[in-house]
Design an enzyme around this catalytic site. Structure first.
Site, mmCIF file in Angstrom:
data_model
loop_
_atom_site.group_PDB
_atom_site.id
_atom_site.type_symbol
_atom_site.label_atom_id
_atom_site.label_comp_id
_atom_site.label_asym_id
_atom_site.label_seq_id
_atom_site.Cartn_x
_atom_site.Cartn_y
_atom_site.Cartn_z
ATOM 1 N N ASP A 9 -8.425 -16.013 -32.811
ATOM 2 C CA ASP A 9 -7.943 -16.607 -31.386
ATOM 3 C C ASP A 9 -6.519 -16.573 -31.271
ATOM 4 O O ASP A 9 -6.014 -16.342 -32.350
ATOM 5 C CB ASP A 9 -8.550 -17.880 -30.949
ATOM 6 C CG ASP A 9 -7.865 -18.797 -30.198
ATOM 7 O OD1 ASP A 9 -7.645 -18.310 -28.775
ATOM 8 O OD2 ASP A 9 -7.454 -19.788 -30.273
ATOM 9 N N ASP A 11 -3.832 -18.698 -28.984
ATOM 10 C CA ASP A 11 -3.187 -19.808 -28.591
ATOM 11 C C ASP A 11 -3.756 -21.081 -29.314
ATOM 12 O O ASP A 11 -4.873 -21.328 -29.489
ATOM 13 C CB ASP A 11 -3.233 -20.160 -27.049
ATOM 14 C CG ASP A 11 -2.646 -19.005 -26.471
ATOM 15 O OD1 ASP A 11 -1.210 -18.922 -26.696
ATOM 16 O OD2 ASP A 11 -3.427 -18.346 -25.618
ATOM 17 N N GLY A 53 -4.516 -18.999 -17.626
ATOM 18 C CA GLY A 53 -3.538 -19.481 -16.775
ATOM 19 C C GLY A 53 -3.823 -19.635 -15.462
ATOM 20 O O GLY A 53 -3.688 -20.573 -14.546
ATOM 21 N N ARG A 56 -6.362 -22.084 -14.743
ATOM 22 C CA ARG A 56 -6.008 -23.536 -14.942
ATOM 23 C C ARG A 56 -5.082 -24.058 -13.402
ATOM 24 O O ARG A 56 -5.312 -25.118 -13.288
ATOM 25 C CB ARG A 56 -5.075 -23.643 -16.114
ATOM 26 C CG ARG A 56 -4.509 -24.837 -16.634
ATOM 27 C CD ARG A 56 -3.965 -24.528 -18.068
ATOM 28 N NE ARG A 56 -4.848 -24.406 -19.061
ATOM 29 C CZ ARG A 56 -4.708 -23.364 -19.865
ATOM 30 N NH1 ARG A 56 -3.461 -22.814 -19.992
ATOM 31 N NH2 ARG A 56 -5.421 -22.914 -20.698
ATOM 32 N N THR A 124 -5.762 -15.473 -23.315
ATOM 33 C CA THR A 124 -4.351 -15.217 -22.726
ATOM 34 C C THR A 124 -3.977 -13.742 -22.329
ATOM 35 O O THR A 124 -4.593 -12.918 -22.592
ATOM 36 C CB THR A 124 -3.136 -15.849 -23.585
ATOM 37 O OG1 THR A 124 -2.059 -16.134 -23.030
ATOM 38 C CG2 THR A 124 -2.797 -14.923 -24.929
#
Ligand code: XBP
Ligand code: MG
Length: 256
Positions: A9, A11, A53, A56, A124
């Site tokens: 992964d 982040d 993002g 979110r 991401t």
């Protein structure tokens, strides 16, 4: 049986990117788009429940600002805000403000030496992954990874297992031949649902999460001069550093 691949992964796992980089970049982008939104550290911790993002931002719109109509109109704006955010995030990375977490470089180098295959599995944006790798491990480090599974490559992001399924298929590997390295409950759920054993390196945003399905929980991967700790039955104890021989032994002990 031995591990044949490590699936990393990004982040929170390769680097602590969330609080001081992604969050800061989102806030700069809101300002650039004349929005009076501000995500403080606590609120951002809550928003991390939703990965991706764009997802979110949409979640914040609907659940925090209660904006439920004109969703189509917002689609375009969310894309624009997110692109601005990515530009700010890349600028922060280029300033060298986001170092790798302890032991990450060492374990990646060991894996390369021992012929363990590597992949990135993240929600991401691909540009963010490439910039993080180039800034922290050098220009050619992107080539260390056989697969970079990132962003919108699958429709459902973590905690859905789709990105892990996609990666296994690309690498033509079975789930039990791979070790996922994650930092969060969402990441753990994604990997576990794909049947992939998972090592968790916790951080401040994830230490209270439900992580009991992990193969191993540590505070970081450890280095020669910086021992890691293992969480077992609610107790922390010193473990040293996570290296390949330790991980291969663990696989054998757990009969994976
Ligand atoms: C991290 C995320 C990402 C980043 C933001 O997931 O949830 O959404 O916070 O990245 P992982 P983008 O730990 O699986 O990498 O804004 O580029 O989507
Ligand atoms: Mg993560």
């Amino acid at each position: 049986m031995v591990w044949r691949a490590f699936l990393f992964d990004v982040d929170g796992t390769l680097a602590e990117t969330e609080r001081d980089a992604h969050r800061v970049a989102f806030n700069h982008a809101f300002k650039d788009h004349q929005l009076d939104w501000y995500w403080d550290e606590r609120l951002y911790g809550e928003l991390l429940d939703v990965t991706g993002g764009k997802e979110r931002i949409r979640h914040y719109l609907t659940t925090h600002l209660k904006i439920v109509d004109d969703q189509k109109q917002w689609d375009e704006l969310i894309k624009l805000i997110h692109q601005t955010k990515t530009n700010h995030y890349l600028a922060l990375l280029h300033e060298g403000l986001v170092p790798l977490r302890p032991g990450v470089k060492r374990l990646l180098e060991e894996a390369r030496t021992e012929g363990i295959r590597l992949a990135i599995v993240t929600t991401t944006t691909p540009d963010n992954v490439i910039a993080l790798l180039e800034n922290s491990l050098g220009k050619h480090s992107v080539e260390w990874f056989e697969v970079i599974a990132a962003g919108d490559i699958v429709k459902s992001k973590k905690p859905a297992p789709d990105i892990y399924h996609w990666t296994l298929k690309q690498m033509a590997l079975r789930a039990d031949e791979c070790l996922a390295i994650e930092d969060s409950e969402n990441g753990l759920r994604a990997a576990t649902q794909a049947g992939i054993p998972t090592l968790i390196t916790i951080n401040d945003y994830t230490r209270q999460q439900e992580l009991s399905d992990a193969l191993l929980i540590v505070d970081h991967l450890g280095d020669t001069d910086f021992q890691c700790q293992q969480l077992h039955n609610g107790q922390w104890s010193p473990l040293g550093q996570i290296d390949i021989s330790f991980l291969q032994r663990l696989k054998k002990e757990k009969c994976i």
